[in-house]
Scaffold this active site. Structure first.
Site, PDB file in Angstrom:
ATOM      1  N   SER A 200       0.849  -1.184   0.000  1.00  0.00           N
ATOM      2  CA  SER A 200       0.000   0.000   0.000  1.00  0.00           C
ATOM      3  C   SER A 200       0.883   1.231   0.000  1.00  0.00           C
ATOM      4  O   SER A 200       1.957   1.242   0.620  1.00  0.00           O
ATOM      5  CB  SER A 200      -0.896   0.019   1.242  1.00  0.00           C
ATOM      6  OG  SER A 200      -1.549   1.272   1.367  1.00  0.00           O
TER       7      SER A 200
ATOM      8  N   TYR B  49      -1.614  -1.164   9.983  1.00  0.00           N
ATOM      9  CA  TYR B  49      -1.799  -1.593   8.598  1.00  0.00           C
ATOM     10  C   TYR B  49      -0.529  -1.377   7.790  1.00  0.00           C
ATOM     11  O   TYR B  49      -0.075  -2.272   7.061  1.00  0.00           O
ATOM     12  CB  TYR B  49      -2.961  -0.820   7.985  1.00  0.00           C
ATOM     13  CG  TYR B  49      -3.245  -1.170   6.547  1.00  0.00           C
ATOM     14  CD1 TYR B  49      -3.771  -2.405   6.201  1.00  0.00           C
ATOM     15  CD2 TYR B  49      -2.993  -0.251   5.522  1.00  0.00           C
ATOM     16  CE1 TYR B  49      -4.041  -2.724   4.877  1.00  0.00           C
ATOM     17  CE2 TYR B  49      -3.268  -0.554   4.203  1.00  0.00           C
ATOM     18  CZ  TYR B  49      -3.794  -1.798   3.883  1.00  0.00           C
ATOM     19  OH  TYR B  49      -4.053  -2.104   2.564  1.00  0.00           O
TER      20      TYR B  49
END
Length: 254
Positions: free
Chosen positions: A149, A162
């Site tokens: 990401s 995350y």
């Protein structure tokens, strides 16, 4: 144990792709794009059987070949069974796209550690398990694609857990690219920016979504099809010289 739903006749012709997390979002868009490109596709899913079968049906409706296979990606036996299903139906595996993951957000001070463990299990252990099966069972000349990401580099507040999991994905991916030397297999990660998926939009108000959409110079959110196109290039012969890289597909966010 895994559950496999056959929806086309077995075939050993052509190339074969296993796509995890293919029941929705980027995973589904990728599965459909690879089917359009001529791959037989194993549609991997965790719990959304109906959605996975919708992906299979969409592929079949355009004349493609697909089957749905259920697995918790952190369960090595279940993931091995997905590869077993691909080999039984289509004769082997040429491409692995690991799109399954979870995103749970909160500031570090408030983050629930049980939730932290569950997220790391899916995103870190799950990636390791899928990479392990790919390294053992992918046919020479194939491709492996994982998902990181862009938040790894953007350092958004609330994303620590995350982003940590996706940093681990990047590290593992680049190492596996080097461990597969001699087999003509390219291994890369795609790191999307803000992309209009259910996973991304969940829990965000309109103001937050608009703010994130305005950040890229291209001034919009990405779409699942945007990311699927990048994946399709990287696993194609045209993209095979790209190896051991993290491709930040984010519209130009720095």
């Amino acid at each position: 144990m895994s559950e496999v739903t056959m929806s086309t006749e077995s075939s050993t012709g052509g190339k074969v792709a296993v796509v995890t997390g293919a029941s929705r979002g980027i995973g589904r868009a990728t599965a459909e794009r690879l089917a359009d490109d001529g791959y037989a596709v194993v549609v991997g899913y965790a719990g959304g059987r109906a959605a996975a079968e919708e992906t299979v049906a969409a592929i079949e409706a355009k004349g493609g070949r697909a089957l749905a296979a259920q697995a918790d990606v952190a369960d090595e036996e279940a993931v091995a069974a997905v590869f077993d299903a691909a080999e039984a139906a289509y004769g082997g595996v040429d491409v692995v796209v690991h799109a399954a993951g979870r995103m749970d957000l909160a500031p570090v001070a408030d983050y629930d550690l049980d939730l932290f463990d569950r997220q790391q299990r899916t995103n870190v252990r799950g990636t390791f398990v899928v990479l392990q099966q790919a390294a053992r069972r992918l046919r020479d000349g194939g491709s492996v694609l994982t998902f990181s990401s862009s938040v790894v580099g953007l350092a958004f507040p609330g994303y620590a857990a995350y982003a940590a999991s996706k940093g681990a994905v990047e590290a593992m991916t680049l190492i596996v690219a080097r461990e597969l030397r001699g087999r003509n297999i390219n291994v890369n990660a795609v790191a999307p920016g803000p992309t209009a998926t259910d996973l991304f939009l969940d829990g965000k108000d309109e103001e937050t979504v608009a703010r994130l959409a305005a950040q890229p110079p291209l001034e919009r959110l990405g779409t699942p099809d945007d990311i699927a196109g990048v994946v399709a290039f990287l696993v194609s012969p045209a993209g095979h010289w790209v190896n051991g890289q993290v491709v930040r597909a984010n519209g130009g966010i720095i």
